[in-house]
Design an enzyme around this catalytic site. Sequence first.
Site, PDB file in Angstrom:
ATOM      1  N   SER A  21      23.354  -1.917  19.763  1.00  0.00           N
ATOM      2  CA  SER A  21      23.551  -1.670  21.195  1.00  0.00           C
ATOM      3  C   SER A  21      23.542  -0.187  21.556  1.00  0.00           C
ATOM      4  CB  SER A  21      24.864  -2.306  21.642  1.00  0.00           C
ATOM      5  OG  SER A  21      25.934  -1.834  20.836  1.00  0.00           O
ATOM      6  N   LYS A  75      23.856   0.323  27.886  1.00  0.00           N
ATOM      7  CA  LYS A  75      24.586   0.459  29.144  1.00  0.00           C
ATOM      8  C   LYS A  75      23.686   0.896  30.305  1.00  0.00           C
ATOM      9  CE  LYS A  75      28.828  -0.541  27.772  1.00  0.00           C
ATOM     10  NZ  LYS A  75      29.465  -1.791  28.256  1.00  0.00           N
ATOM     11  N   GLU A 135      34.366   2.945  35.279  1.00  0.00           N
ATOM     12  CA  GLU A 135      35.279   3.133  34.165  1.00  0.00           C
ATOM     13  C   GLU A 135      34.424   3.364  32.924  1.00  0.00           C
ATOM     14  OE1 GLU A 135      34.044   0.239  34.860  1.00  0.00           O
ATOM     15  OE2 GLU A 135      33.593  -0.574  32.874  1.00  0.00           O
TER      16      GLU A 135
END
Lengths: 394, 275
Positions: free
Chosen positions: A374, A85, A107
Amino acid sequence: MSKGRFGIHGGQYIPETLMNAVNELEEAYNHYKDDPQFNAELTELLNEYVGRPSRLYFAEKMTNDLGGAKIYLKREDLNHTGAHKINNALAQVLLAKKMGKTRVIAETGAGQHGVATATAAALMGMECEVYMGEEDTKRQALNVYRMRLLGAKVHPVTTGTATLKDAVSETMREWTNRISDTHYVLGSVMGPHPFPTMIRDFQAVISKEIKAQCLEKEGRLPDCVLACVGGGSNAIGAFYHFIEDESVELIGCEAAGRGIDTFETAATLATGRLGIFHGMKSYFCQDEYGQIAPVYSISAGLDYPGIGPEHAMLHDSGRAKYVAVTDEEAVEAFEYLARTEGIIPAIESAHAVAYAKKLAPQMRKDQIMVINISGRGDKDCAAIARYRGEDIYE
Amino acid sequence: MSKIREAFEGGKAFIPFITCGDPDLETTKKLVLAMAQAGADIIELGIPFSDPTAEGPVIQEANLRALSGGVTTDKIFEMVKELRESVSIPFVFMTYANVVFSYGNTRRSGSEEAGGDNAAIGGTEAFLQKAAEAGVNGLILPDVPFEEKEDFAPACKKYGIELISLVAPTSQERIATVAKEAEGFLYCVSSLGVTGVRSQITTDIGAMVSLVRQASDIPAAIGFGISTPQQAKEMARKADGVIVGSAIVKLIAQHGRDCIPYVTEYVKQMKEAIS
């Protein structure tokens, strides 16, 4: 007229109030994406602050144990803040700063994107507010604390199912309320144009590196690349530079929750239909009247009723294949990778590991599989312990 | 002249909004009859959506109450059809893109035909056909801007339903583009943010409406944030109509099935204030 299409998917289905904001963003992105100064700054941040390039690690024990394809793990979990991210968050906050914005909102589902945005905002001196479903603030209490520690304000969202979709809705509402000084750092390859394209570009560094690393280690491209898919940002990042290489199979792993034949699922492509929601045309879990379904997955990051428009297109064309993985399979894979390789993956990434466990034994030993890890799984330990009936304090 | 435009002929128009099925469809029916008698010129009927991203807390909660009460788009079509026997003023549906686009479409993404454009048009066409049969005159979709209206405009035209466009305080140079192609009336969003009562409206509404006037002769109605007769009067001086939602929905939330006299009185007051 309509912009940002991936086949029939994508577009800009948003209130008129936001149209000039997304147009302004598109203009700024088109300008800065080719700006050498912006790219130099971003690369410097990704290398020195995030720790890129992330490793492509040969999982020898897992390979031997499964007895099929040679398995490599793309270690996005080793990035600063513990997930892919940060690639997108740093880039968007840098862009927002160039655009003269002083405040970012975001968010978050599992909290990884919220933490990444709070981190980027702290680094670049921006005000930061994060919207998170109340249910998720409980499942991911540690990440709530991390965001606060980083100086962000966290707003628990109590509407709807109080999970990721409601957090996205609430952040969109907040954006319509305050636009001039505020940029919405969307966390996945979804929402209105230009977000799906821009975020894909910011995450494409993953497949760019995998390609170079695999060529260096093996002298050829991998046979398949696996990634988990909620909105789909880590997956599109891991797929993007391989889309042109037809020999590379691309496999996205959706969250089936308690199973695709139950109502407690978040597997959009397995159970959803074409629709329009959250700014885009794509596939969504919904009822026969177009009401968005209250989806479920053990993974807060995959607990979303839609999928990014580019994945919807790759699904339509058959270029990528999407499979559904249950909570139970993901938890088993979470434990398996910890035991076998000494790597605790995020429960999201464990969905890709779970499918890899099924697929690798069916592949030949001279074939190569890459799994995108991830994120790291520290944030999930308490929830997985609870799933296994053990109550631990974080 | 369309029925919606005719509603602006007799002076300033008062346009109340309610969410269908809040608290139940029987009450909605009574409310529509009462509001029409109390002077409403057009009625906006909200079809509830699970995730109404343009709404503030008041209308969000109304959507939730209606859906948990079991209301569906088909039941709303039935109700409107029954109301049409006794109410002649224009009805405008206000809902979200997916409620129209995905109406009655049960094909899964895995099936062969789901990816084609026909799957999409099926939902929208079927919705508009039934809306027209029920006697609906217009449609407002707050999550469909000018650039995306082609998904809906052709089917609206086919079934004689006017697709109402919106402009916002941020629209600036877009106002002319939107106004030129607008049908029915132009919904001028008074403030930034979502629907809900506001103590003050700070946007220069006069300037906004004059941009509309330069581009088109379409009636301009102001909505978002208006709740008091004083505000309504002020807005009506600058535009052709006033839209009120949250203030009415609040009365419904407060009084439940007994809300009819309160809403009737309120609509009377508001209509009087703008006349």
